[in-house]
Scaffold this motif. Structure first.
Motif, mmCIF file in Angstrom:
data_model
loop_
_atom_site.group_PDB
_atom_site.id
_atom_site.type_symbol
_atom_site.label_atom_id
_atom_site.label_comp_id
_atom_site.label_asym_id
_atom_site.label_seq_id
_atom_site.Cartn_x
_atom_site.Cartn_y
_atom_site.Cartn_z
ATOM 1 N N PRO A 1 -17.776 1.889 46.729
ATOM 2 C CA PRO A 1 -17.648 0.584 47.386
ATOM 3 C C PRO A 1 -18.839 -0.328 47.095
ATOM 4 O O PRO A 1 -19.969 0.133 46.976
ATOM 5 C CB PRO A 1 -17.582 0.932 48.880
ATOM 6 C CG PRO A 1 -18.242 2.256 48.999
ATOM 7 C CD PRO A 1 -17.995 2.971 47.694
ATOM 8 N N ALA A 2 -18.551 -1.593 46.973
ATOM 9 C CA ALA A 2 -19.575 -2.624 46.780
ATOM 10 C C ALA A 2 -18.889 -3.978 46.887
ATOM 11 O O ALA A 2 -17.701 -4.096 46.594
ATOM 12 C CB ALA A 2 -20.257 -2.491 45.430
ATOM 13 N N GLY A 3 -19.621 -4.971 47.288
ATOM 14 C CA GLY A 3 -19.064 -6.307 47.398
ATOM 15 C C GLY A 3 -19.588 -7.216 46.302
ATOM 16 O O GLY A 3 -20.783 -7.236 46.026
ATOM 17 N N LEU B 1 -23.385 -6.655 46.457
ATOM 18 C CA LEU B 1 -23.878 -6.020 47.668
ATOM 19 C C LEU B 1 -23.552 -4.537 47.570
ATOM 20 O O LEU B 1 -22.383 -4.147 47.607
ATOM 21 C CB LEU B 1 -23.218 -6.633 48.906
ATOM 22 C CG LEU B 1 -23.325 -8.155 49.026
ATOM 23 C CD1 LEU B 1 -22.559 -8.646 50.241
ATOM 24 C CD2 LEU B 1 -24.770 -8.592 49.076
ATOM 25 N N LEU B 2 -24.577 -3.721 47.406
ATOM 26 C CA LEU B 2 -24.415 -2.278 47.240
ATOM 27 C C LEU B 2 -24.850 -1.539 48.493
ATOM 28 O O LEU B 2 -25.889 -1.874 49.075
ATOM 29 C CB LEU B 2 -25.296 -1.774 46.095
ATOM 30 C CG LEU B 2 -24.810 -1.923 44.677
ATOM 31 C CD1 LEU B 2 -25.930 -1.611 43.705
ATOM 32 C CD2 LEU B 2 -23.633 -1.012 44.418
ATOM 33 N N VAL C 1 -15.177 -4.738 38.404
ATOM 34 C CA VAL C 1 -14.594 -4.779 39.747
ATOM 35 C C VAL C 1 -13.232 -4.103 39.674
ATOM 36 O O VAL C 1 -12.360 -4.536 38.924
ATOM 37 C CB VAL C 1 -14.457 -6.229 40.252
ATOM 38 C CG1 VAL C 1 -13.823 -6.257 41.633
ATOM 39 C CG2 VAL C 1 -15.798 -6.934 40.258
ATOM 40 N N ASP C 2 -13.061 -3.018 40.451
ATOM 41 C CA ASP C 2 -11.802 -2.277 40.439
ATOM 42 C C ASP C 2 -10.902 -2.611 41.620
ATOM 43 O O ASP C 2 -9.692 -2.483 41.536
ATOM 44 C CB ASP C 2 -12.070 -0.770 40.420
ATOM 45 C CG ASP C 2 -12.600 -0.307 39.063
ATOM 46 O OD1 ASP C 2 -12.393 -1.009 38.059
ATOM 47 O OD2 ASP C 2 -13.228 0.766 39.015
ATOM 48 N N SER D 1 -13.204 -1.959 48.930
ATOM 49 C CA SER D 1 -13.711 -2.480 47.659
ATOM 50 C C SER D 1 -14.098 -1.314 46.755
ATOM 51 O O SER D 1 -14.363 -0.212 47.244
ATOM 52 C CB SER D 1 -14.923 -3.382 47.893
ATOM 53 O OG SER D 1 -15.987 -2.630 48.445
ATOM 54 N N ALA D 2 -14.103 -1.555 45.476
ATOM 55 C CA ALA D 2 -14.521 -0.519 44.528
ATOM 56 C C ALA D 2 -15.049 -1.170 43.262
ATOM 57 O O ALA D 2 -14.461 -2.123 42.749
ATOM 58 C CB ALA D 2 -13.355 0.408 44.193
ATOM 59 N N VAL D 3 -16.165 -0.651 42.779
ATOM 60 C CA VAL D 3 -16.722 -1.102 41.507
ATOM 61 C C VAL D 3 -17.079 0.122 40.679
ATOM 62 O O VAL D 3 -17.211 1.234 41.189
ATOM 63 C CB VAL D 3 -17.982 -1.990 41.688
ATOM 64 C CG1 VAL D 3 -17.661 -3.244 42.475
ATOM 65 C CG2 VAL D 3 -19.118 -1.216 42.316
ATOM 66 N N LEU D 4 -17.247 -0.114 39.408
ATOM 67 C CA LEU D 4 -17.688 0.897 38.459
ATOM 68 C C LEU D 4 -18.893 0.317 37.737
ATOM 69 O O LEU D 4 -18.822 -0.816 37.239
ATOM 70 C CB LEU D 4 -16.567 1.181 37.452
ATOM 71 C CG LEU D 4 -16.889 2.102 36.304
ATOM 72 C CD1 LEU D 4 -16.796 3.549 36.787
ATOM 73 C CD2 LEU D 4 -15.914 1.887 35.166
ATOM 74 N N VAL D 5 -20.011 1.028 37.723
ATOM 75 C CA VAL D 5 -21.220 0.562 37.026
ATOM 76 C C VAL D 5 -21.520 1.560 35.916
ATOM 77 O O VAL D 5 -21.608 2.769 36.155
ATOM 78 C CB VAL D 5 -22.428 0.450 37.977
ATOM 79 C CG1 VAL D 5 -23.668 -0.004 37.207
ATOM 80 C CG2 VAL D 5 -22.129 -0.509 39.124
#
Length: 152
Positions: free
Chosen positions: A54-56, A85-86, A102-103, A20-24
């Motif tokens: 990663p994060a859900g 979920l971090l 969400v990437d 998983s991958a996110v950008l904040v």
């Protein structure tokens, strides 16, 4: 007497978030524009990258009808549709108004429809008594207008 060992749980969380991958980002919104030296035009300032990793992102589950503990965190906004979920390595200074994109989602368990979607934090992520993951509440939002050529 020794303390509770959470290493195995943290390993399970890492495996759950793998792929998983996110950008904040923290968008400056309506702050003062800055001069683009290349074009000579005033433009919105680029956002601050707060976290990339990663994060859900999972659907928010409706309350089960059980009373919450007095210290339980719940969303302040009824528009929250998802939880974040971090991992604990993520910064702990994320706050309401920060934006998340969400990437990537895990191929085996993630919802591919989430990729590319933007969410807004409705409050700072928190941990429970046994800290293995931070949980944040999210609501859908339009993504910001990022400056041309901006990359994290």
């Amino acid at each position: 007497m020794s303390g509770l060992e959470l290493g195995g749980v943290r390993t399970a969380v890492d495996l759950l978030l793998a792929g998983s991958a996110v950008l904040v980002i923290r968008d400056h919104g309506a702050s003062d524009d800055v001069l683009n030296q290349g074009t000579g035009k005033l433009e919105p300032p680029p956002p601050d990258l707060r976290y990339s990793g990663p994060a859900g992102v999972v659907p928010a589950i409706a309350p089960s009808g059980l009373p919450a503990f007095d210290t339980a965190t719940t969303p302040d906004d009824d528009d929250t549709t998802h939880r974040l979920l971090l991992p604990l390595v993520a910064p702990d200074d994320l706050r309401s108004g920060d934006l998340l994109r969400v990437d990537a989602v895990p191929a085996s368990s993630g919802d591919p429809a989430l990729v590319g979607r933007w969410f807004e934090f409705t409050g700072p992520p928190s941990t429970s008594m046994f800290a293995v993951v931070r949980i944040g509440w999210l609501k859908p939002t339009r993504g910001p207008t990022l400056p041309e050529g901006w990359a994290p």
